[in-house]
Write a protein that holds these residues in place. Structure first.
Motif, PDB file in Angstrom:
ATOM      1  N   CYS A   1       0.864  -1.180   0.000  1.00  7.49           N
ATOM      2  CA  CYS A   1       0.000   0.000   0.000  1.00  7.49           C
ATOM      3  C   CYS A   1       0.905   1.236   0.000  1.00  7.49           C
ATOM      4  CB  CYS A   1      -0.853   0.071   1.255  1.00  7.49           C
ATOM      5  SG  CYS A   1      -1.718  -1.436   1.666  1.00  7.49           S
ATOM      6  N   GLY A   2       0.426   2.323  -0.605  1.00  2.23           N
ATOM      7  CA  GLY A   2       1.193   3.566  -0.621  1.00  2.23           C
ATOM      8  C   GLY A   2       1.541   4.036   0.788  1.00  2.23           C
ATOM      9  N   HIS A   3       0.551   3.991   1.712  1.00  2.00           N
ATOM     10  CA  HIS A   3       0.813   4.490   3.068  1.00  2.00           C
ATOM     11  C   HIS A   3       1.764   3.563   3.824  1.00  2.00           C
ATOM     12  CE1 HIS A   3      -2.569   1.696   3.733  1.00  2.00           C
ATOM     13  NE2 HIS A   3      -2.076   1.542   4.949  1.00  2.00           N
ATOM     14  N   CYS A   4       1.717   2.248   3.519  1.00  2.00           N
ATOM     15  CA  CYS A   4       2.589   1.293   4.224  1.00  2.00           C
ATOM     16  C   CYS A   4       4.053   1.514   3.847  1.00  2.00           C
ATOM     17  CB  CYS A   4       2.183  -0.145   3.901  1.00  2.00           C
ATOM     18  SG  CYS A   4       0.617  -0.621   4.647  1.00  2.00           S
ATOM     19  N   ILE A   5       4.329   1.665   2.529  1.00  2.00           N
ATOM     20  CA  ILE A   5       5.727   1.836   2.121  1.00  2.00           C
ATOM     21  C   ILE A   5       6.209   3.234   2.520  1.00  2.00           C
ATOM     22  CG2 ILE A   5       5.478   2.701  -0.266  1.00  2.00           C
ATOM     23  CD1 ILE A   5       7.811  -0.187   0.798  1.00  2.00           C
ATOM     24  N   SER A   6       5.271   4.211   2.595  1.00  2.00           N
ATOM     25  CA  SER A   6       5.646   5.559   3.054  1.00  2.00           C
ATOM     26  C   SER A   6       6.175   5.496   4.486  1.00  2.00           C
ATOM     27  CB  SER A   6       4.440   6.505   3.008  1.00  2.00           C
ATOM     28  OG  SER A   6       3.978   6.642   1.689  1.00  2.00           O
ATOM     29  N   ALA A   7       5.458   4.753   5.338  1.00  2.00           N
ATOM     30  CA  ALA A   7       5.871   4.612   6.742  1.00  2.00           C
ATOM     31  C   ALA A   7       7.216   3.891   6.821  1.00  2.00           C
ATOM     32  CB  ALA A   7       4.804   3.842   7.520  1.00  2.00           C
ATOM     33  N   TRP A   8       7.394   2.897   5.937  1.00  3.69           N
ATOM     34  CA  TRP A   8       8.641   2.122   5.895  1.00  3.69           C
ATOM     35  C   TRP A   8       9.813   3.020   5.502  1.00  3.69           C
ATOM     36  CZ3 TRP A   8      10.638  -2.380   7.324  1.00  3.69           C
ATOM     37  CH2 TRP A   8      11.711  -2.937   6.621  1.00  3.69           C
ATOM     38  N   ILE A   9       9.609   3.867   4.478  1.00  2.00           N
ATOM     39  CA  ILE A   9      10.669   4.771   4.009  1.00  2.00           C
ATOM     40  C   ILE A   9      10.982   5.813   5.090  1.00  2.00           C
ATOM     41  CG2 ILE A   9      11.202   6.587   2.302  1.00  2.00           C
ATOM     42  CD1 ILE A   9       9.552   4.875   0.265  1.00  2.00           C
ATOM     43  N   LYS A  10       9.943   6.235   5.816  1.00  4.86           N
ATOM     44  CA  LYS A  10      10.094   7.251   6.867  1.00  4.86           C
ATOM     45  C   LYS A  10      11.052   6.776   7.975  1.00  4.86           C
ATOM     46  CE  LYS A  10       7.058  10.393   9.422  1.00  4.86           C
ATOM     47  NZ  LYS A  10       5.704  10.512   9.980  1.00  4.86           N
ATOM     48  N   THR A  11      11.129   5.452   8.170  1.00  4.15           N
ATOM     49  CA  THR A  11      12.041   4.921   9.189  1.00  4.15           C
ATOM     50  C   THR A  11      13.491   4.981   8.714  1.00  4.15           C
ATOM     51  OG1 THR A  11      11.997   2.650   8.344  1.00  4.15           O
ATOM     52  CG2 THR A  11      10.278   3.246   9.937  1.00  4.15           C
ATOM     53  N   GLY A  12      13.700   5.404   7.446  1.00  2.75           N
ATOM     54  CA  GLY A  12      15.054   5.507   6.909  1.00  2.75           C
ATOM     55  C   GLY A  12      15.464   4.281   6.125  1.00  2.75           C
ATOM     56  N   ALA A  13      14.539   3.325   5.977  1.00  2.00           N
ATOM     57  CA  ALA A  13      14.873   2.095   5.255  1.00  2.00           C
ATOM     58  C   ALA A  13      15.037   2.384   3.767  1.00  2.00           C
ATOM     59  CB  ALA A  13      13.764   1.064   5.460  1.00  2.00           C
TER      60      ALA A  13
END
Ligand SMILES: [Zn+2]
Ligand SMILES: [Zn+2]
Length: 300
Positions: A206-218
């Protein structure tokens, strides 16, 4: 020649993205060995290619006249309701010329995600399925080889068409539950919402799921841990999800939930580039993707 030029390489990437997405999701299906899941996947593959070429409407199922005295009725992908009868308002391919039929004699409803066709009697004098009269207003699921009669089987034959059809399922039915498995995000465990694909591994989230993942610096894919170069909205998968939700509305999200998830989604419509592309000009390009310097080999 500049290898980063848009055009042919882009088109190839899109074409392989569909296939790769499917092969990437295939092993994830928990009941991959079961026949229904295999059929489901076949239907999904076809649907995805149809969506890539929307001007083509492939035949999902067909009513074939037993006596050959009228045309076959084709149920096309993308047509939710196919009406048949003698009305001049119907296209010629669906018009059956007999005063013994109603203007709108019957409807064939197609569930787009599953290819299930149901029959609804909208006539004055009745419709028969396997010699039993269909209850008015009820939708009955058709199976391959079913006999559909638009005239009373007990009525006297004349030389005209008998309007007796055999149902042919051209595209296999898919079970909605196996589609749910294939279209489930590995981060939130829900059916994809505003799906995006990671390039180059082509895993979908999902767009929001990968956004949260990227936000962690991954910087690596949440599923396979390979380096993410780009994250792009996937309209093809979004269309398949939209079809699935028509068949399984319990997977739809509420307006409040959508607004919340949209506000958490940081992937722009044009996609998000996370790392620069690998160059391979004459084999001299740098293959070190961590290199911060601009590679200008191709500008020569
Ligand atoms: Zn998700
Ligand atoms: Zn991945």
């Amino acid at each position: 020649m500049n290898l980063d030029e848009p055009g042919a390489p882009e088109a190839q990437k899109t074409a392989s993205a569909v296939g790769d997405w499917l092969s990437a999701t295939a092993p994830a299906a928990p009941d991959a060995a079961a026949a229904p899941s295999g059929l489901a996947r076949a239907a999904t593959v076809q649907d995805m290619f149809d969506l890539a070429a929307p001007e083509v409407k492939p035949v999902v199922a067909r009513l074939v006249p037993v006596d050959g005295k009228c045309q076959s009725i084709e149920i096309l992908h993308g047509e939710d309701v196919t009406k048949i009868g003698r009305s001049k308002d119907l296209p010629e391919s669906l018009r059956l010329g007999s005063m013994r039929l109603s203007s709108f004699h019957a409807e064939l409803h197609l569930a787009p995600a599953t290819n299930v066709v149901t029959l609804v009697d909208t006539s004055t004098n009745g419709v028969w399925l396997n010699l039993a009269r269909v209850t008015k207003g009820s939708a009955i699921e058709l199976s391959p080889g079913d006999s559909i009669r638009l005239l009373n089987p007990a009525s006297k034959d004349d030389d005209g068409p008998r309007f007796e059809f055999l149902f042919q399922q051209v595209r296999p039915k898919a079970s909605a539950s196996s589609l749910v498995d294939e279209l489930t995000c590995s981060i939130c465990k829900c059916v994809y919402y505003r799906p995006v694909s990671v390039i180059p591994c082509l895993h979908t989230f999902c767009g929001h799921c990968i956004s949260a993942w990227i936000k962690t610096g991954a910087g690596d894919c949440a599923e396979c841990r390979s380096k993410m170069r780009e994250v792009r909205p996937s309209h093809k998968i979004a269309s398949v999800v939209a079809d699935l939700i028509k068949a399984k509305p319990e997977h739809a999200k509420s307006a409040t939930e959508c607004a919340q998830l949209d506000s958490e989604n940081t992937i722009p419509a044009v996609g998000l580039v996370l790392g620069k592309r690998e160059r391979s000009d004459d084999g001299l390009g740098s293959d070190d993707e961590e290199d911060e310097e601009e590679d200008s080999d191709s500008d020569a």
